[in-house]
Design an enzyme around this catalytic site. Structure first.
Site, mmCIF file in Angstrom:
data_model
loop_
_atom_site.group_PDB
_atom_site.id
_atom_site.type_symbol
_atom_site.label_atom_id
_atom_site.label_comp_id
_atom_site.label_asym_id
_atom_site.label_seq_id
_atom_site.Cartn_x
_atom_site.Cartn_y
_atom_site.Cartn_z
ATOM 1 C CE LYS A 117 -3.739 -1.905 2.913
ATOM 2 N NZ LYS A 117 -4.909 -1.699 2.057
ATOM 3 N NE ARG B 134 -11.193 -10.020 -1.180
ATOM 4 C CZ ARG B 134 -11.557 -9.094 -2.079
ATOM 5 N NH1 ARG B 134 -11.944 -9.458 -3.290
ATOM 6 N NH2 ARG B 134 -11.526 -7.816 -1.759
#
Length: 454
Positions: free
Chosen positions: A229, A303
Site C-alpha cells: 500500500k 477474504r
C-alpha cells in the site's frame, strides 16, 4: 455532593413556559444568548433558586432530531453529574448517545479529569445500557490499540480472555499447526510476519441451544503484502482487525445477557507483512474448502483468511452465521464510512436486520449477492480468483462477498458485513476513532430471536 444538573428538552413553542418556571434569571440569560430552543441547540441557565443550573436542549415536536443528540453535550458541558429530566420520549436511546459520546481511549495518555455522569429515571433499563456500552467499548478499545501492542497473539488472547471470563472454552491454533489442521490460506497470509499467524476458536453456552457463530477478520495490520500500500493508505491499517473487534464486542453483549444460544467465535489472527516468504500475486493457494484460489492481489488478504474460517464454521451448519470484516474500499466509495453494507441470501434475515438497524440507530444497508458477477472471479488456472479480474474492477464489495459465499454451502442463514470500523469525524454518539458498527443491531436481533434466560 451537589445535586445533579437537570437536562430538560424544550421546543421553540415550549421554551417560554419552561423559562417562566425557572424564574427571571433564566429568562434573562436565555434572552442575552438569543436562545430560541431551536432543535440541536442548548444553553446552560440558572435554576429557579439561583444556586445551580439547568441545561436546556432544543428538540423538535417529535423529540430529539437525532436519537444520539444528547451526546453532543459531552464536549460542551463541564464535567460533573447530570440528570435526564423532562421531554425525552426515548430516555434509554438518549442516555446511550450520551454515554457513547463520553468514551475515551486513554491507554497512552494522561486520563482526562473531565468526567460526565448521567442519572436516569428508575424505569430505564440500566443493565441493558451497561451491556451495550461494554460491548462497544470492547470493539473500540481493540481497534484503537496500535499493532505494536496488538499482534496476532494478543488478539487471540483477547478472544480467549473474553470467553474464559464468561465460562467459555476453546483453542488457539498457531503457526505451522495451521497447515496440519487444514487452514492453508490463514497460514499463507500470515507467514511473512515475525509474529506467527493463528486461529482462535471458542464457544460458550449450552450445546443444545441454537447455534450462533460469529467470524471476524483479524488482520492486525495490513501493509498490502507484496502489493504494498502507499503510505496514506497504510496509515489506518491498525483498524484492519475491526471485524474481529466488532465480533468480540457482540459476543460480550450476548454472553453478558445470557442469551440462550450456543455461541461460537472464530477469529483468524494474522499480520499481512512483507518478507522473502510472503505469498505472491499469481500464487495458487489451497483452501480448507478444497477450492484452489489464484491470488490476484496480496492486498485482498482478508477474504482469504475469512474463507478458511467460514469453511470451518459452515461444517456444523449453525442456525445463524455472521461474518464481519473491514474488507473493501469499494464499500466506502458506495456508501461512505457510516453505512456498512451487508449481504445475505436469506430475505427474512435481511428484513429483520433492516428493522433492527433502524430501531437501534445502527445504520446498515443491504447490497445484492448478484450472481452474474461471479464470473468476474473466474480463473484460467484455479477454481477461483479471489479478486475481480475481468470486470474492470467494478463491484468490488459485491465480488468480495460473492467470493466468501463460495465457502458457505451448508448454512441457510449467513450474513456478511463489510464494515469500516472507524469514525473519521466527531458526531453525537460517535467520537473519532475505532467504531462498533452493526453489533447493536445484531444484539437486538439475536435477543429478539432467542428468549432471554431467566
Amino acid at each position: 455532593m451537589s445535586d445533579p444538573t437537570p437536562i430538560i428538552a424544550v421546543t421553540e413553542s415550549s421554551l417560554e413556559g419552561e423559562l417562566a418556571g425557572l424564574g427571571a434569571r433564566a429568562g434573562q440569560w436565555s434572552s442575552l444568548n438569543d436562545f430560541k430552543g431551536k432543535p440541536s441547540s442548548h444553553l446552560l441557565v440558572p435554576d429557579s433558586d439561583g444556586t445551580g443550573a439547568v441545561v436546556l436542549l432544543g428538540v423538535d415536536d417529535t423529540g430529539l432530531p437525532h436519537p444520539f443528540l444528547l451526546g453532543s453535550l459531552v464536549k460542551s458541558l463541564p464535567g460533573g453529574d447530570y440528570f435526564l429530566s423532562d421531554g425525552f420520549p426515548d430516555p434509554e436511546q438518549a442516555a446511550l448517545g450520551f454515554a457513547l459520546s463520553a468514551y475515551r481511549f486513554e491507554r497512552y495518555v494522561t486520563p482526562s479529569k473531565k468526567n460526565h455522569r448521567l442519572g436516569l429515571a428508575d424505569d430505564v433499563d440500566l443493565d441493558r445500557i451497561h451491556i451495550i456500552l461494554e460491548g462497544v467499548k470492547t470493539a473500540r478499545d481493540l481497534i484503537n490499540t496500535p499493532a505494536n501492542d496488538l499482534g496476532p497473539a494478543e488478539l487471540a488472547a483477547a478472544v480467549e480472555a473474553l470467553f474464559k471470563s464468561h465460562g467459555g472454552a476453546g483453542r488457539i491454533i498457531v503457526g505451522d499447526d495451521l497447515l496440519s489442521e487444514n487452514f492453508p490460506m490463514v497460514h499463507a497470509v500470515g507467514r511473512a510476519s515475525s509474529r506467527a499467524p493463528r486461529l482462535a476458536d471458542f464457544a460458550w453456552g449450552n450445546a443444545d441451544d441454537p447455534k450462533v457463530t460469529l467470524v471476524g477478520k483479524g488482520v492486525i495490520f495490513d501493509t498490502g503484502g507484496l502489493n504494498l500500500k502507499p503510505g496514506n493508505s497504510m496509515s489506518l491499517m491498525k483498524k484492519d482487525m475491526g471485524g474481529a473487534a466488532n465480533v468480540l464486542g457482540l459476543a460480550a453483549m450476548i454472553m453478558a445477557s445470557a442469551l440462550p444460544v450456543r455461541l461460537r467465535v472464530i477469529v483468524p489472527c494474522v499480520e499481512n507483512a512483507v518478507s522473502a516468504n510472503a505469498f505472491r500475486p499469481g500464487d495458487i493457494l489451497s483452501s480448507r474448502k478444497g477450492l484452489s484460489v489464484e491470488i490476484g492481489n496480496t492486498d485482498a488478504e482478508g477474504r482469504l483468511i475469512l474463507g478458511d474460517a467460514l469453511a470451518l464454521a459452515d461444517e456444523e451448519s449453525p442456525d445463524l452465521l455472521v461474518d464481519m470484516a473491514t474488507l473493501t474500499g469499494a464499500a466506502r466509495v458506495a456508501l461512505g464510512p457510516d453505512l456498512p453494507p451487508f449481504y445475505t441470501h436469506d430475505d427474512d434475515l435481511a428484513e429483520e436486520i433492516a428493522v433492527m438497524a433502524e430501531a437501534s440507530t445502527d445504520p446498515l444497508w443491504r447490497l445484492p449477492l448478484w450472481e452474474p458477477y461471479m464470473k468476474y472471479l473466474d480463473s484460467k488456472v484455479a477454481d477461483i480468483n479471489h479478486i475481480n479480474t475481468s470486470g474492470a474492477g467494478f463491484a468490488g464489495s459485491i465480488t468480495a462477498a460473492l467470493f466468501l459465499s463460495r465457502f458457505v454451502e451448508n448454512t441457510d442463514s449467513w450474513v456478511h458485513f463489510d464494515i469500516y470500523g472507524w469514525t473519521p469525524a466527531d458526531r453525537p454518539g460517535k467520537p473519532v476513532g475505532g467504531e462498533a458498527q452493526g453489533i447493536r443491531c445484531l444484539f437486538d436481533l439475536i435477543a429478539e430471536r432467542y428468549t432471554v434466560k431467566k
